[in-house]
Design a protein around this motif. Structure first.
Motif, PDB file in Angstrom:
ATOM      1  N   PHE A 126       0.841  -1.417   0.178  1.00 60.84           N
ATOM      2  CA  PHE A 126       0.116  -0.335   0.209  1.00 60.84           C
ATOM      3  C   PHE A 126       0.907   1.618   0.293  1.00 60.84           C
ATOM      4  CE2 PHE A 126      -2.932  -3.293   2.197  1.00 60.84           C
ATOM      5  CZ  PHE A 126      -3.601  -3.910   1.406  1.00 60.84           C
ATOM      6  N   PHE A 127       1.898   1.414   1.218  1.00 59.50           N
ATOM      7  CA  PHE A 127       2.570   2.574   0.641  1.00 59.50           C
ATOM      8  C   PHE A 127       3.290   3.023  -0.163  1.00 59.50           C
ATOM      9  CE2 PHE A 127       0.682   2.513   5.413  1.00 59.50           C
ATOM     10  CZ  PHE A 127      -0.062   3.464   5.441  1.00 59.50           C
ATOM     11  N   ASN A 128       3.775   1.248  -0.331  1.00 61.88           N
ATOM     12  CA  ASN A 128       4.851   1.505  -1.935  1.00 61.88           C
ATOM     13  C   ASN A 128       4.292   1.289  -3.275  1.00 61.88           C
ATOM     14  OD1 ASN A 128       7.605   1.360  -3.368  1.00 61.88           O
ATOM     15  ND2 ASN A 128       7.493  -0.411  -2.434  1.00 61.88           N
ATOM     16  N   LYS A 129       3.808   0.076  -3.262  1.00 63.53           N
ATOM     17  CA  LYS A 129       3.113   0.394  -4.586  1.00 63.53           C
ATOM     18  C   LYS A 129       1.987   1.080  -4.842  1.00 63.53           C
ATOM     19  CE  LYS A 129       5.527  -4.884  -4.888  1.00 63.53           C
ATOM     20  NZ  LYS A 129       4.712  -6.232  -5.357  1.00 63.53           N
ATOM     21  N   SER A 130       1.110   0.539  -4.331  1.00 60.80           N
ATOM     22  CA  SER A 130      -0.210   2.436  -4.570  1.00 60.80           C
ATOM     23  C   SER A 130       0.316   3.224  -4.058  1.00 60.80           C
ATOM     24  CB  SER A 130      -1.296   1.452  -3.350  1.00 60.80           C
ATOM     25  OG  SER A 130      -1.516   0.285  -3.652  1.00 60.80           O
ATOM     26  N   ASP A 131       0.693   4.306  -3.287  1.00 63.86           N
ATOM     27  CA  ASP A 131       1.013   5.262  -3.221  1.00 63.86           C
ATOM     28  C   ASP A 131       1.653   5.372  -4.480  1.00 63.86           C
ATOM     29  OD1 ASP A 131      -0.886   5.274  -1.207  1.00 63.86           O
ATOM     30  OD2 ASP A 131       1.071   4.990   0.213  1.00 63.86           O
ATOM     31  N   MET A 132       3.328   4.880  -4.728  1.00 66.69           N
ATOM     32  CA  MET A 132       3.836   5.521  -5.192  1.00 66.69           C
ATOM     33  C   MET A 132       3.240   5.408  -7.051  1.00 66.69           C
ATOM     34  SD  MET A 132       6.993   5.902  -4.132  1.00 66.69           S
ATOM     35  CE  MET A 132       8.100   6.036  -5.229  1.00 66.69           C
ATOM     36  N   ALA A 133       2.627   4.576  -7.236  1.00 68.83           N
ATOM     37  CA  ALA A 133       1.310   4.157  -8.628  1.00 68.83           C
ATOM     38  C   ALA A 133       0.375   5.583  -8.423  1.00 68.83           C
ATOM     39  CB  ALA A 133       0.808   3.446  -8.694  1.00 68.83           C
ATOM     40  N   THR A 134       0.469   6.346  -7.654  1.00 69.74           N
ATOM     41  CA  THR A 134      -0.705   7.354  -7.282  1.00 69.74           C
ATOM     42  C   THR A 134       0.463   8.759  -7.754  1.00 69.74           C
ATOM     43  OG1 THR A 134      -2.195   6.056  -6.295  1.00 69.74           O
ATOM     44  CG2 THR A 134      -1.861   8.668  -5.467  1.00 69.74           C
ATOM     45  N   ILE A 135       1.262   8.216  -6.837  1.00 72.31           N
ATOM     46  CA  ILE A 135       2.142  10.083  -7.126  1.00 72.31           C
ATOM     47  C   ILE A 135       3.157  10.151  -8.355  1.00 72.31           C
ATOM     48  CG2 ILE A 135       5.102  10.654  -6.507  1.00 72.31           C
ATOM     49  CD1 ILE A 135       4.441   9.852  -3.990  1.00 72.31           C
ATOM     50  N   ALA A 136       3.227   8.729  -9.471  1.00 67.77           N
ATOM     51  CA  ALA A 136       3.322   8.822 -10.721  1.00 67.77           C
ATOM     52  C   ALA A 136       2.040   9.236 -11.925  1.00 67.77           C
ATOM     53  CB  ALA A 136       3.777   7.593 -10.851  1.00 67.77           C
ATOM     54  N   GLU A 137       1.476   8.736 -11.607  1.00 68.55           N
ATOM     55  CA  GLU A 137      -0.339   9.328 -12.053  1.00 68.55           C
ATOM     56  C   GLU A 137      -0.612  10.642 -11.562  1.00 68.55           C
ATOM     57  OE1 GLU A 137      -4.416   8.500 -12.455  1.00 68.55           O
ATOM     58  OE2 GLU A 137      -3.233   6.796 -10.755  1.00 68.55           O
ATOM     59  N   ALA A 138       0.178  10.957 -10.881  1.00 65.71           N
ATOM     60  CA  ALA A 138      -0.291  12.769 -10.780  1.00 65.71           C
ATOM     61  C   ALA A 138       1.353  13.524 -10.931  1.00 65.71           C
ATOM     62  CB  ALA A 138      -0.058  13.339  -9.748  1.00 65.71           C
ATOM     63  N   LYS A 139       1.901  12.884 -11.426  1.00 64.03           N
ATOM     64  CA  LYS A 139       3.146  13.714 -12.023  1.00 64.03           C
ATOM     65  C   LYS A 139       3.607  14.430 -10.737  1.00 64.03           C
ATOM     66  CE  LYS A 139       2.045  12.855 -17.317  1.00 64.03           C
ATOM     67  NZ  LYS A 139       1.476  13.374 -18.110  1.00 64.03           N
ATOM     68  N   LEU A 140       3.022  14.320  -9.930  1.00 64.19           N
ATOM     69  CA  LEU A 140       4.928  14.935  -8.395  1.00 64.19           C
ATOM     70  C   LEU A 140       6.087  15.116  -8.695  1.00 64.19           C
ATOM     71  CD1 LEU A 140       2.389  13.965  -5.805  1.00 64.19           C
ATOM     72  CD2 LEU A 140       2.449  16.338  -7.056  1.00 64.19           C
ATOM     73  N   GLY A 141       6.882  15.072  -9.676  1.00 67.22           N
ATOM     74  CA  GLY A 141       8.278  14.616  -9.311  1.00 67.22           C
ATOM     75  C   GLY A 141       9.007  13.684  -9.178  1.00 67.22           C
ATOM     76  N   SER A 142      10.534  13.638  -9.242  1.00 71.88           N
ATOM     77  CA  SER A 142      10.619  12.386  -8.460  1.00 71.88           C
ATOM     78  C   SER A 142      10.404  12.203  -7.727  1.00 71.88           C
ATOM     79  CB  SER A 142      11.975  12.766  -8.518  1.00 71.88           C
ATOM     80  OG  SER A 142      12.994  13.894  -8.366  1.00 71.88           O
ATOM     81  N   ALA A 143      10.296  10.341  -6.841  1.00 68.33           N
ATOM     82  CA  ALA A 143       9.753  10.305  -5.839  1.00 68.33           C
ATOM     83  C   ALA A 143      10.602   8.433  -6.209  1.00 68.33           C
ATOM     84  CB  ALA A 143       8.443  10.015  -5.745  1.00 68.33           C
ATOM     85  N   ARG A 144      10.476   7.692  -4.576  1.00 67.70           N
ATOM     86  CA  ARG A 144      10.996   6.701  -4.044  1.00 67.70           C
ATOM     87  C   ARG A 144      10.401   6.727  -2.932  1.00 67.70           C
ATOM     88  NH1 ARG A 144      16.084   4.983  -2.627  1.00 67.70           N
ATOM     89  NH2 ARG A 144      16.778   7.162  -1.888  1.00 67.70           N
ATOM     90  N   TYR A 145      10.689   5.255  -2.817  1.00 65.04           N
ATOM     91  CA  TYR A 145      10.462   4.484  -1.489  1.00 65.04           C
ATOM     92  C   TYR A 145      11.081   4.476  -0.760  1.00 65.04           C
ATOM     93  CZ  TYR A 145       8.024   1.260   1.962  1.00 65.04           C
ATOM     94  OH  TYR A 145       7.284   0.971   3.129  1.00 65.04           O
ATOM     95  N   THR A 146      11.271   3.940   0.108  1.00 65.11           N
ATOM     96  CA  THR A 146      12.600   3.348   1.569  1.00 65.11           C
ATOM     97  C   THR A 146      12.216   2.835   2.482  1.00 65.11           C
ATOM     98  OG1 THR A 146      14.601   3.340   2.031  1.00 65.11           O
ATOM     99  CG2 THR A 146      13.502   5.286   2.166  1.00 65.11           C
ATOM    100  N   GLU A 147      12.178   1.504   2.769  1.00 63.58           N
ATOM    101  CA  GLU A 147      12.212   1.551   4.140  1.00 63.58           C
ATOM    102  C   GLU A 147      13.518   1.271   5.370  1.00 63.58           C
ATOM    103  OE1 GLU A 147       9.528  -2.520   4.876  1.00 63.58           O
ATOM    104  OE2 GLU A 147       8.197  -1.543   3.484  1.00 63.58           O
TER     105      GLU A 147
END
Length: 608
Positions: free
Chosen positions: A415-436
């Motif tokens: 959810f916080f990686n796959k789902s939300d990163m897809a949401t960020i990409a779709e909204a074209k918010l800029g460069s983004a990365r997920y990490t733990e």
């Protein structure tokens, strides 16, 4: 039958057979066959070891290696591929490598046995088998690869020996010293422990029951791996006889699972020297945290010193150990990034322990508690006094948004990686990365615009918290989502006071509730319905009266009628902070209202 026809794994199983009569007979027979050569090798080792263990000339050693060894072996990308790649093998230390050099035929892995093929045109071709198909066999020697069609083979027999020549002591003790100085200078101060004879399961064939749960844990790489500057050895199960490359101990919830019926409760790891600390690659268990969150004992670790004294340490589930199936962060160990192949089951963690006494450690006893946990080890590496770790490189490219997840009670990856990163990409918010990885956060903060925290794993350590405070004071954007709005850390009250402006210590049962926007004019409410229903955990959030918070949306329980903030901002001298309590699972993350809140918060924190 020659001993080498059986291979080192089967020889070890015979000598340590569960039937003591078989074990005694095997040791007796093997001693008669191998004893004279072993004695000869032992005498030679005793003679040259004082010289070989002295500091050597690595430059001269490289020249000798190129001349005598590189025709078969590769080291750091240079050499041939007839024998094993020796890159990183220096971490085993001089005492472990010297016997192999002086007597290469004592224990030969099946993959590196020499074969001789007689052909129909009376040729004799020798080498190690690198490909064996119904159509042909390929033998590799120092002269190259030779492919022999099956219909041209008269006989194909193993010599039971290694292609590596005996007599390398002919270069002299000083020459051996310099070759070993060349091979071992990469990891001075570390000693990889040999777990080959203890490995009892395969990471690719179901570590806890190959029949009931044949789940694979695919790794990106094998051999000598470097984790935070520490070398570990993890063998490739597809290239070793038996395929066993991990050590699993008895336990598990399934009473009829192999992990309860077929695994040992205790193993002994031979050490034989003094050490500063022991690094562990593993930290995982079947049915580990968060399946149960009661921090039960997982492993009894006993240091057994050479003088017979003992020192026990208890390792716990939910502290050093966590469930193996996927990333589950716990405070006593660290997640190893980029080792498990994307899409594969599994996680690998690392931690270290230090003996209280600076004495020679004869061995380490690892014992499970035969409860619902089946603890697993992939590697052990000793750090000697004065060892220096290599600096590890962390990706620090400038990015707009870093999303930080990890912890318990949530599926962060889904959810916080796959789902939300897809949401960020779709909204074209800029460069983004997920990490733990909290180390990743520390490195990235200096080149970051917005930090999005979705974690409840600890953000511990003075260096990290000072860097986070600097990021806050310098005006970096903050978006805090669901777990990150909780009162997670008793030792860091400033987090909730300054960053969250309050927080939650409880929530209502997972159920549908109503959300109502109370400030539709705010940028965070753009595109969010005036009212909507969502199935989630309604956090019972209390805002700090001393913090300057502004509520944009509230949630109302359909059972109790109570209302709590679900979307708000926290006023700061510099920078912007937005907080969202929604986000337990797909019901929120896949919904349009949550996506609007999430992207609005990021865009607003970016200053757009």
């Amino acid at each position: 039958i020659a001993p080498n026809d059986l291979g080192p794994l089967r020889l070890s199983q015979l000598k340590n057979h569960a039937d003591e009569n078989v074990a005694k007979r095997a040791r007796s027979v093997l001693e008669k066959i191998q004893g004279p050569q072993n004695q000869k090798t032992s005498e030679l080792i005793a003679k040259v070891l004082p010289i070989v263990e002295a500091p050597g000339d690595a430059v001269h050693g490289k020249a000798l290696f190129t001349q005598n060894c590189a025709t078969c072996h590769t080291y750091k990308g240079e050499g041939a591929h007839v024998g094993p790649d020796l890159t990183g093998m220096g971490a085993h230390g001089v005492r472990a490598l010297l016997p192999v050099i002086l007597d290469p035929n004592a224990a030969v892995e099946a993959a590196y046995l020499e074969y001789v093929c007689e052909t129909t045109d009376d040729r004799l071709v020798s080498g190690v088998i690198v490909r064996d198909t119904p159509q042909s066999v390929v033998l590799r020697a120092t002269t190259g690869d030779t492919e022999i069609p099956r219909n041209e083979i008269v006989s194909l027999k193993s010599t039971g020996r290694s292609p590596m020549p005996v007599g390398l002591e002919g270069i002299g003790a000083e020459g051996l010293r310099d070759v070993l100085a060349y091979l071992t200078n990469e990891y001075t101060g570390f000693r990889v422990l040999d777990l080959r004879e203890l490995a009892n399961m395969s990471s690719l064939k179901g570590m806890y029951d190959p029949d009931k749960a044949p789940d694979r844990m695919d790794l990106m790489r094998y051999g000598v791996l470097e984790v935070e500057g520490v070398p570990f050895e993890v063998r490739d199960p597809e290239k070793i006889e038996g395929g066993r490359n991990v050590v699993c101990l008895r336990g598990g919830q399934g009473r009829d699972w192999y992990s309860r019926t077929g695994l040992p409760r205790q193993v002994e790891v031979v050490v034989g020297f003094a050490l500063e600390r022991m690094h562990v690659l593993g930290g995982i268990a079947a049915w580990g945290f968060p399946i149960q969150d009661d921090k039960q004992p997982c492993v009894k670790w006993t240091w057994v010193y050479a003088d017979g004294t003992r020192e026990e340490v208890v390792l716990h589930d939910g502290v050093e150990f966590a469930d193996w199936i996927g990333r589950r962060d716990v405070p006593g160990s660290k997640y190893v990034e980029d080792l498990v192949r994307p899409g594969s089951w599994g996680q690998i963690r690392t931690f270290d322990l230090a003996p209280k006494q600076q004495k020679v450690v004869a061995k380490i006893e690892l014992e499970s508690y035969d409860n619902h946990l089946s603890p697993t080890f992939l590697g052990l590496t000793a750090e000697l006094r004065g060892a220096t770790r290599k600096a590890t490189e962390v990706k620090v490219d400038p990015i707009d948004v870093l999303v930080v997840g990890g912890g318990s009670s949530h599926d962060f990856e889904s959810f916080f990686n796959k789902s939300d990163m897809a949401t960020i990409a779709e909204a074209k918010l800029g460069s983004a990365r997920y990490t733990e990885g909290t180390g990743d956060v520390l490195a990235q903060l200096a080149k970051l615009k917005v930090l999005c925290l979705t974690n409840n794993q600890p953000l511990a350590g003075d260096a990290l918290r000072k860097a986070l405070d600097k990021f806050y004071d310098d005006g970096g954007g903050l978006v805090l989502v669901h777990p990150a709005t909780w009162f997670n850390w008793n030792d860091w009250p400033e987090y909730n006071a300054r960053w969250v402006g309050g927080g939650a210590r409880s929530h209502e049962k997972y159920a549908e509730f109503e959300v109502r926007v109370v400030d539709a004019a705010h940028a965070l409410a753009k595109g969010v319905p005036a009212t909507f229903k969502v199935k989630d955990e309604l956090y019972e959030t209390t805002l700090d009266p001393s913090a300057k918070t502004h509520v944009i949306a509230i949630g109302k329980s359909l059972s109790s009628g109570k209302e709590y903030p679900v979307l708000w901002t926290v006023e700061r001298a510099r920078g912007r902070t937005a907080c969202i309590t929604l986000g337990h699972d797909a019901a929120a993350h896949d919904g349009a209202p949550y996506k609007s809140m999430y992207t609005n918060a990021l865009r607003w924190a970016l200053g757009n």
